[in-house]
Motif scaffolding. Structure first.
Motif, mmCIF file in Angstrom:
data_model
loop_
_atom_site.group_PDB
_atom_site.id
_atom_site.type_symbol
_atom_site.label_atom_id
_atom_site.label_comp_id
_atom_site.label_asym_id
_atom_site.label_seq_id
_atom_site.Cartn_x
_atom_site.Cartn_y
_atom_site.Cartn_z
ATOM 1 N N LEU A 116 -4.642 -4.223 -1.374
ATOM 2 C CA LEU A 116 -3.416 -3.539 -0.986
ATOM 3 C C LEU A 116 -2.986 -3.905 0.407
ATOM 4 O O LEU A 116 -1.984 -3.460 0.879
ATOM 5 C CB LEU A 116 -3.615 -2.025 -1.101
ATOM 6 C CG LEU A 116 -3.936 -1.530 -2.519
ATOM 7 C CD1 LEU A 116 -4.160 -0.038 -2.501
ATOM 8 C CD2 LEU A 116 -2.844 -1.900 -3.478
ATOM 9 N N LEU A 164 -9.373 -0.724 -1.459
ATOM 10 C CA LEU A 164 -8.122 -1.048 -0.774
ATOM 11 C C LEU A 164 -7.969 -2.539 -0.544
ATOM 12 O O LEU A 164 -6.988 -2.969 0.052
ATOM 13 C CB LEU A 164 -8.074 -0.331 0.581
ATOM 14 C CG LEU A 164 -8.257 1.179 0.530
ATOM 15 C CD1 LEU A 164 -8.384 1.724 1.932
ATOM 16 C CD2 LEU A 164 -7.110 1.828 -0.187
ATOM 17 N N ILE A 185 0.819 -1.211 0.000
ATOM 18 C CA ILE A 185 0.000 0.000 0.000
ATOM 19 C C ILE A 185 0.853 1.261 0.000
ATOM 20 O O ILE A 185 0.445 2.314 -0.498
ATOM 21 C CB ILE A 185 -0.968 -0.002 1.206
ATOM 22 C CG1 ILE A 185 -2.042 1.069 1.007
ATOM 23 C CG2 ILE A 185 -0.229 0.191 2.516
ATOM 24 C CD1 ILE A 185 -3.160 0.992 2.017
#
Length: 715
Positions: A715, A712, A125
């Motif tokens: 990630l 997300l 990330i």
């Protein structure tokens, strides 16, 4: 321009039901194991054990999962768990082992970015949340030691090497033309969406024999495995928009994405210094499919197609008119399929096939050129654990390099086809829990040049009692010249380099410190005269050296809800290459390079505030008004970038970012007229960023039955 769908962080808000898993990690002697890595397999939900061996893992996931315990010098443990919103106590005793890679590991020249490995420098990330990177993978790596920010180019320049000397791989397969085609002084970007990847291996030198055709650096990106859930992702941005649909089965998944961008509306609102006839625009589409194979196998397939174009007037020194009109249309295709299978008796097999086709239609004032570049790659690798302390990796691979150039006006055509066959083998030997030795040999043969070569490489690492480790790496590296030169002179041989690297790494209790010194020498570098497509006097009498040191410090512990890293690199590079007649400091290799990245989590505001600052001491250039080559230097480069990410609700994210917020006029060199003016001087124009800053606004919405899902997940 790639869609910037991955700028963001995982926000810490406790509004959903959580499962808590806690316990103590001990060694076989009953003593606590601090700093053990504890995570849910196939996710990035994890934590680390404290100094007394205790740990607490909280997660909003549910269902059946595998809880993994890893620590340097111990065998991994995998424990099935059922997550259902309750609290569990799981105490674990780890057995010692010296034959696994999570014992002492080679770290010289290597910077991993995966939660599945120890000695992590950047998490996946992190690669996509650096404000100044604007979602570009290469831009994020420019905050790492050993790299240089060359803002008018955008590619990766590593430790005094040219960007063409950095090779990029996806799941171990070569990517041809990994950066988008652009005009001079218009920065490019990597083509691929960061959401594809779960981790990376970025090497500044001394890398494994598995990676070839790279003189200075290798960047290997690993794609994510099967996603968590079905979902659709909508992206609305200041430069375009896109949609992604993911469908997940029990053992397979498919993800399809389409995007469109057009900078014309943005540049009508935000004034630019570019003299566009038509601002950049384009589209891309990709499909990624994954299938579990048996109990421990995985097959992945990926296809990407894109098309983009631009028309820009580029000024000339001493000329009052708009200059030359550059017309560019690019079409790109990349496809690959990979497999990985683990067998019994410590035997693994992996490999794949990849193909890229890049078509450029260029209009250079009155000259039209069609440029078709193709790269094919086939590879099979076997890894055998012969004992707890010895493993052997061997592989075969074949490359196809093809280039065809058509000069439309002159009705001329050039063609190049070159086949490279390679065999490599490499052994890891754990001398003890403190020592590991790696030795390997890479061989190759070029059909076009009629050349065979051998590249030996070796590494040695020692782990101290305080968990720090010292590594040494040395080796030989080869790379054939770029196809546009070999099409003019087919018998060109490989350029070669030797690397020597000494590295110290400490990764403990949320703090990472890395120091490295290096020396590289280059020979048989390409020299030439003339301009692109019209090169003359092509030879290989170039040579050079690069030496220096760099530091990396990352701290995720000292300041609450704050994560930051600091880098400094000293690079002394001198080369005789390209159009230079003597050894000079390249214009892309500033001596002093530094960066700072800070990310602060504000839980109350459900926001992340981030800043990145990159600085160097300036770029050398040649001023023909004075004697000598590379006889002048620009003032130092500085870029302060800021970003704000706001989680409106679990499925909706708003992101605002700006680079160069201070509007500094960064100059990368000067372009001089070919002839003197009436005063006897060569006039010049600066080469710099034509956009003082870039502003980005993105709204990212996820559609899923799981209302906590967002972009997300991978990630």
């Amino acid at each position: 321009m790639k869609l910037l769908t991955s700028f963001f962080l995982i926000f810490h808000i406790q509004v959903w039901a959580q499962t808590t898993v806690k316990g103590v990690v001990q060694g076989p002697d009953g003593n606590p194991v601090p700093g053990a890595n504890i995570y849910l397999q196939g996710t990035y939900e994890g934590t680390s054990s404290e100094t007394d061996g205790s740990y607490v893992l909280q997660t909003e996931l549910n269902g059946q999962h595998i809880l993994v315990f890893q620590s340097m010098g111990y065998r991994s443990r995998e424990i099935p768990v059922t997550l259902s919103g309750s609290s569990y106590d799981i105490n674990v005793v780890l057995k010692e082992a010296i034959g696994e890679m999570n014992a002492v590991a080679i770290s010289a020249g290597a910077m991993g970015a995966s939660d599945e490995k120890k000695a992590v420098v950047l998490r996946p990330i992190d690669i996509v949340t650096v404000p100044g990177a604007m979602g570009d993978i290469a831009g994020a790596f420019q905050t790492l030691p050993g790299t240089a920010a060359v803002g008018n180019d955008g590619r990766l320049f590593v430790r005094g090497g040219d960007a063409s000397e950095t090779a990029i791989f996806i799941d171990g397969m070569k990517v041809g033309n990994a950066f988008g085609t652009t005009a001079a002084n218009v920065p490019t970007r990597t083509r691929f969406n960061p959401n594809l990847f779960k981790g990376s291996f970025f090497s500044t030198g001394g890398y494994s024999v598995e990676y070839g055709h790279a003189l200075s650096s290798a960047l290997s990106l690993s794609t994510s495995d099967i996603p968590l859930r079905n979902q659709g992702d909508i992206s609305l941005m200041s430069v375009g928009g896109g949609f992604t649909q993911t469908l997940v089965g029990e053992k397979n998944s498919i993800t399809a994405t389409s995007n469109y961008f057009d900078l014309s509306p943005y540049q009508a609102l935000v004034r630019q210094n570019f003299d566009w006839e038509r601002a950049p625009s384009g589209w891309d589409a990709e499909v990624a499919a994954k299938q579990r194979w048996g109990k421990s196998g995985m097959i992945k397939a990926y296809l990407r197609k894109e098309s983009s174009g631009m028309q820009i007037w580029q000024p000339s020194p001493g000329v009052q008119e708009r200059g030359a009109l550059i017309r560019l249309q690019n079409n790109y295709t990349f496809a690959q399929s990979t497999f990985k299978q683990a067998f019994s008796k410590e035997w693994d097999l992996y490999g794949g096939i990849s193909y890229s086709r890049n078509v450029d239609k260029l209009g250079l004032d009155q000259q039209d050129v069609h440029h078709i570049n193709q790269v094919g790659h086939v590879k099979v690798v076997g890894v055998k654990g012969l004992s707890d302390s010895f493993s052997l990796k061997s592989g075969l691979e074949h490359y196809l390099f093809s280039l065809r150039q058509n000069f439309i006006s002159e009705r001329l055509q050039g063609k190049l086809i070159d086949h490279h066959s390679n065999f490599f083998t490499e052994a890891d030997y754990y001398i003890s829990k403190q020592w590991i030795f790696r030795g390997g040999l890479r061989s190759g043969y070029s059909s076009q040049a009629g050349q065979a070569w051998l590249d030996p490489r070796a590494s040695l690492a020692y782990r101290f009692g305080h968990q720090g480790q010292l590594s040494l790496a040395a080796g030989k590296f080869s790379q054939s010249p770029e196809p546009e030169f070999r099409i003019l002179q087919p018998q060109l041989q490989n350029s070669q380099s030797n690397h020597l690297i000494v590295n110290y790494l400490l990764d403990k209790n949320g703090i990472t410190f890395r120091a490295e010194a290096f020396y590289k020498n280059y020979y048989k570098l390409l020299t030439f005269r003339g301009q692109p497509f019209f090169y003359t006097h092509i030879g290989q009498d170039g040579e050079g050296q690069a030496r220096g040191f760099d530091f990396f410090y990352r701290d995720r512990k000292t300041f609450k809800n704050t994560d930051f890293w600091i880098t400094y690199s000293f690079i002394d590079s001198r080369r005789k290459f390209a159009g230079y007649s003597e050894k000079v400091q390249p214009g892309f290799a500033p001596r002093h390079n530094g960066s700072v990245v800070i990310k602060h989590f504000v839980n109350m505001l459900r926001s992340q505030l981030s800043a990145s600052f990159i600085i160097n001491d300036g770029y050398p250039y040649t001023d023909p008004n004075h004697p000598g080559e590379m006889n002048a230097k620009t003032r130092g480069f500085q870029d302060l970038s800021l970003s704000w990410s706001y989680l409106v609700k679990p499925s909706l994210i708003i992101h605002l970012a700006s680079n160069n917020v201070l509007g500094r006029e960064n100059i990368f060199g000067y372009q001089f007229a070919a002839e003197k003016n009436a005063s006897g001087k060569y006039e010049n124009i600066p080469v710099g960023l034509q956009a003082p800053r870039f502003l980005f606004l993105g709204i990212f919405l996820t559609l899923s039955k799981d209302k906590s899902a967002n972009q997300l997940n991978n990630l």
